[in-house]
Motif scaffolding. Sequence first.
Motif, PDB file in Angstrom:
ATOM      1  N   ASP A 132       0.860  -1.178   0.000  1.00  0.00           N
ATOM      2  CA  ASP A 132       0.000   0.000   0.000  1.00  0.00           C
ATOM      3  C   ASP A 132       0.899   1.232   0.000  1.00  0.00           C
ATOM      4  OD1 ASP A 132      -1.785   2.045   0.384  1.00  0.00           O
ATOM      5  OD2 ASP A 132      -2.807   1.137   2.087  1.00  0.00           O
ATOM      6  N   ARG A 134       0.052   4.464  -0.603  1.00  0.00           N
ATOM      7  CA  ARG A 134      -0.611   5.770  -0.497  1.00  0.00           C
ATOM      8  C   ARG A 134       0.118   6.733   0.428  1.00  0.00           C
ATOM      9  NH1 ARG A 134      -6.587   3.737   0.849  1.00  0.00           N
ATOM     10  NH2 ARG A 134      -5.311   2.245   2.014  1.00  0.00           N
ATOM     11  N   VAL A 254     -11.689   1.814   2.257  1.00  0.00           N
ATOM     12  CA  VAL A 254     -10.299   1.953   1.811  1.00  0.00           C
ATOM     13  C   VAL A 254     -10.091   3.154   0.906  1.00  0.00           C
ATOM     14  CG1 VAL A 254      -9.845  -0.517   2.018  1.00  0.00           C
ATOM     15  CG2 VAL A 254     -10.670   0.404  -0.172  1.00  0.00           C
ATOM     16  N   HIS A 285     -11.352  -3.963   0.448  1.00  0.00           N
ATOM     17  CA  HIS A 285     -10.508  -4.831  -0.359  1.00  0.00           C
ATOM     18  C   HIS A 285     -10.617  -6.280   0.114  1.00  0.00           C
ATOM     19  CE1 HIS A 285      -7.801  -1.366  -2.020  1.00  0.00           C
ATOM     20  NE2 HIS A 285      -8.914  -1.514  -2.677  1.00  0.00           N
TER      21      HIS A 285
END
Length: 403
Positions: A132, A134, A254, A285
């Motif tokens: 991830d 982000r 998410v 997810h």
Amino acid sequence: MAVIALVGALDTKGAEYAFLADRVRAFGATPLLVDVGVLDVPALPARIGRDLIAELGGGSLAELRDRGDRNAAITVMARGAASALADLAASRDVDAVLAVGGSNAAYVMAEICARLPFGFPKVLVSTIAAGDTRAYVREADLTLIYPVVDINGLNRLSRPVLANAAQACVGMATSRYVDSDDGPPLVGVSMFGVTTDCGSAVVRGLGDRGFEALTFHCTGVGGRTLESLVRNGTIRGVADLTTTELADELAGGVCTAGPDRLTAAAEAGVPQVVSVGALDMVNFHDSVPPEFSGRLFHPHNPAVMLMRTTAAECAELGRRIAARLNPSTAPVAVLFPHRGLSQLSVPGGVFHDPVADEALYQALRDGLRPGIELHEFDTDINDPAVSAAAVDLLATWLEKETP
């Protein structure tokens, strides 16, 4: 010759950065080493040393060593590296930046990218690229390369990857495309897969009226990027017709864009047309929290599970939208399609829930201050009537502002 900033901890990653510097030279550019290491002796000299980086970050290298706090050290060094690179980029003394390593290198690069302009070449080789990302990409145009093996010395797998990264950086720096600043005013448009027809029609319509539309995919990062570009003055108007990220913020999905979503235009005095696109869903997810057992779900694809928002959640979303729009000083309008917030909640759709939609509408109607227009449509959000109204409202406001 292009100058490539190589930013890293030269005590623990000395061999890798020496290899990168050699490859940068071999590709016809000049390496500029920036050392963000703290504890051990650097394995090779840096043009910008760790003492200066610590000072620019608001600390001192000696103090960081004495404290032995890794988190504090990386925070200071990242801040210092970001300051150094921002100055070098502004003075055109560096043409690209490359970093390699794990999560610490990724954090340093994230802080650097936040200070560099859009279009400036930024490359990170890190194992975080497979997870991830982000927290590291944020709103930057950062190029990520997954190294396959950990960045821990040189071997027959890591050398080609690092060489490719160096060559990519040199190529970006020496063949950099710079777009003209002269052009029509930029307008931000929010969109999701289930509101694509609406978003695409708005983009076309704004183009026909002489504006250049930027589309933002509402996955969390998209919404944050839209807000950031409004705040820094890049975007002059907003067609924020897909506010689905607010539902994820509320329910823990998410695709949340955080608590600042739908606040920038009001704070910056930017005209905006807002709608309720995809507020009928929350995104998950791999797993859905157990507290949502028994709710209505629909698989969007093998990687995304959608959950229908309830009437209570929709009412809260309406109140939040109203609260975030009410401080606006620029023109604002809200468009409400009564026959579907997305492709999935039209009559006969899997998320069709008129009671929940009505709760959203009532909360909006009751919460919006006088002066904010509420336009109602007996259609779903993807009907041409909604997009045409959004284009006409926003373009008319902006045309009055354009000299």
